[in-house]
Design an enzyme around this catalytic site. Sequence first.
Site, PDB file in Angstrom:
ATOM      1  N   ALA A  81       9.003  -0.376  15.234  1.00 53.63           N
ATOM      2  CA  ALA A  81       8.862  -1.588  16.071  1.00 53.63           C
ATOM      3  C   ALA A  81       8.299  -1.780  15.505  1.00 53.63           C
ATOM      4  CB  ALA A  81       9.113  -1.488  17.165  1.00 53.63           C
ATOM      5  N   LYS A  84       8.980  -8.572  11.225  1.00 54.43           N
ATOM      6  CA  LYS A  84       8.916  -8.021   9.495  1.00 54.43           C
ATOM      7  C   LYS A  84       9.350  -9.169   8.590  1.00 54.43           C
ATOM      8  CE  LYS A  84      14.103  -7.204   9.330  1.00 54.43           C
ATOM      9  NZ  LYS A  84      14.982  -6.320   8.932  1.00 54.43           N
ATOM     10  N   ASN A  99       1.445  -8.231  16.953  1.00 56.20           N
ATOM     11  CA  ASN A  99       2.677  -6.943  17.649  1.00 56.20           C
ATOM     12  C   ASN A  99       3.175  -5.925  16.403  1.00 56.20           C
ATOM     13  OD1 ASN A  99       5.343  -6.333  18.704  1.00 56.20           O
ATOM     14  ND2 ASN A  99       6.673  -6.866  17.066  1.00 56.20           N
ATOM     15  N   SER A 124       4.915  -0.455   4.332  1.00 53.40           N
ATOM     16  CA  SER A 124       6.219  -1.276   2.630  1.00 53.40           C
ATOM     17  C   SER A 124       5.308  -1.354   1.609  1.00 53.40           C
ATOM     18  CB  SER A 124       6.253  -2.266   3.304  1.00 53.40           C
ATOM     19  OG  SER A 124       6.645  -3.207   2.588  1.00 53.40           O
ATOM     20  N   TYR A 148       2.253 -10.590   6.981  1.00 52.86           N
ATOM     21  CA  TYR A 148       3.037  -9.447   6.878  1.00 52.86           C
ATOM     22  C   TYR A 148       2.673  -8.154   6.421  1.00 52.86           C
ATOM     23  CZ  TYR A 148       7.089  -6.020   6.752  1.00 52.86           C
ATOM     24  OH  TYR A 148       8.163  -5.219   6.869  1.00 52.86           O
ATOM     25  N   LYS A 152       0.752  -3.946   7.734  1.00 47.59           N
ATOM     26  CA  LYS A 152       1.005  -2.940   7.458  1.00 47.59           C
ATOM     27  C   LYS A 152      -0.107  -2.579   6.503  1.00 47.59           C
ATOM     28  CE  LYS A 152       5.460  -2.948   9.396  1.00 47.59           C
ATOM     29  NZ  LYS A 152       5.628  -2.209  10.219  1.00 47.59           N
ATOM     30  N   PHE A 177      10.728   0.307  -0.604  1.00 50.94           N
ATOM     31  CA  PHE A 177      11.111  -0.224  -0.948  1.00 50.94           C
ATOM     32  C   PHE A 177      11.833  -1.268  -0.709  1.00 50.94           C
ATOM     33  CE2 PHE A 177       7.922   0.600  -4.515  1.00 50.94           C
ATOM     34  CZ  PHE A 177       6.983   1.377  -3.708  1.00 50.94           C
ATOM     35  N   ASN A 198      17.211 -11.985   3.237  1.00 49.82           N
ATOM     36  CA  ASN A 198      16.882 -11.446   2.114  1.00 49.82           C
ATOM     37  C   ASN A 198      18.789 -10.960   1.454  1.00 49.82           C
ATOM     38  OD1 ASN A 198      15.137  -9.832   4.770  1.00 49.82           O
ATOM     39  ND2 ASN A 198      14.559  -9.668   2.543  1.00 49.82           N
ATOM     40  N   LEU A 199      18.353 -10.971   0.438  1.00 50.33           N
ATOM     41  CA  LEU A 199      19.380 -10.625  -0.936  1.00 50.33           C
ATOM     42  C   LEU A 199      20.876  -9.968  -0.410  1.00 50.33           C
ATOM     43  CD1 LEU A 199      20.582 -11.145  -3.896  1.00 50.33           C
ATOM     44  CD2 LEU A 199      19.662  -8.684  -4.519  1.00 50.33           C
ATOM     45  N   PHE A 217      17.187 -16.621  -6.542  1.00 53.51           N
ATOM     46  CA  PHE A 217      15.458 -16.866  -6.879  1.00 53.51           C
ATOM     47  C   PHE A 217      14.900 -16.961  -8.194  1.00 53.51           C
ATOM     48  CE2 PHE A 217      15.540 -16.927  -2.117  1.00 53.51           C
ATOM     49  CZ  PHE A 217      16.250 -18.060  -1.746  1.00 53.51           C
TER      50      PHE A 217
END
Length: 337
Positions: A81, A84, A99, A124, A148, A152, A177, A198-199, A217
């Site tokens: 949880a 992100k 959070n 991450s 972010y 982490k 990753f 995201n991609l 990008f």
Amino acid sequence: MTILVTGGAGYIGSHFVCLALSKGMKLVILDNFDNSSAQVLKAIADVTGVAPDFVEGDVRDKALLTRVMTEKQVESVVHFAGHKAVGESTQNPLKYYDNNVYGSVVLLQAMAECGVRKLVFSSSATVYGVPEFNPYTEDHRKKPFNPYGQSKSMVEDIMEDACRADPGLAMMALRYFNPIGAHPSGKLGEDPKGIPNNLMPYITKVAVGELKSLGVFGDDYDTVDGTGVRDYIHVMDLAEGHIRALEYLSAHSGYEAVNLGAGHGYSVLQVIQAFESVNGVAIPYDVKPRRDGDLAAYWADASKALRLLNWKTRLTIDDMVRDSWVWQSENPGGYGA
Ligand code: NAD
Ligand code: UDP
């Protein structure tokens, strides 16, 4: 004995839940549906034949956590949880510290009160920041450059301190990753709200016709073809990494941080090419300026995961692009459709 899975209705958590249930493991999901929906629970039941035990609630609610841990005889926690979105974290850092960091502290407090000693945490690769060398090993210095990543890294440090203070604790931060792909059934996958950041979700939305063209990008990085290189990992391989981490923690105490990646990278253009050739769908794209805060290239040294967990990725980029497309094409509107 039960595993508490926080954020188990989310993208990665739901795939872990499917895998764990298919192995006969007992678990309870706690999720507040901040970034997911009850449809996910139906999909999990559909795929596994087991309706997952579920509690709707927030990880910052300590009374709820202690009640769930006691009533369900929780023995270990897998903590997915959190928020992100890197960009949003820069705009609204307090939301992320509240959070991701405060939520984890409350979880650790509840675990301490209930005598729950094992924790697997979703960290991450962003904790490393600008690479001093590639591939990143776990002892690469940590220097995240957005809230972010900072959140982490802070949770990792808190876990490490908690383990130092109480040698009976067993905790592992898994540094993911780039997770992509979907459950091979086509019934679960990534379902971002709004326009994806995201991609891979962007590519699948272009493929399904919802978005016109992908923006690439930057094509002037010092990489194989000028576009950014990342270490993509299939979400089912990632899920298996959590099972191995739980096995490891059942036999070892203390804190460890472990990279979960394939150990090699693909450029944006290579991902597009793989998607087009495996799925037979064209992905129109335009080269755009570099995205703020993007790094040119990084990938994992995944040898610690092999050594400690006997884990390595099994699925290829072709599996990833195929499963992402099966999920998106069979569920064009995601879980809502
Ligand atoms: P996700 O948003 O799909 O899943 C997170 C889940 O947590 C959602 O179901 C959301 O509703 C729930 N949640 C959020 N805050 C909560 C709270 N306070 N109480 C209860 N539930 C809450 O994200 P994901 O991609 O599955 O990521 C899972 C974890 O892995 C996150 O912690 C994320 O930061 C981390 N991670 C993800 C990636 C990635 O690329 N997806 C990469 C590295 C790390
Ligand atoms: N990317 C891109 N277009 C997009 C989204 C991402 O070219 O619409 C690139 C991005 O610059 C990076 C790679 O794809 O090089 C992976 O980006 P993603 O956001 O998926 O993951 P992250 O960079 O956050 O690891």
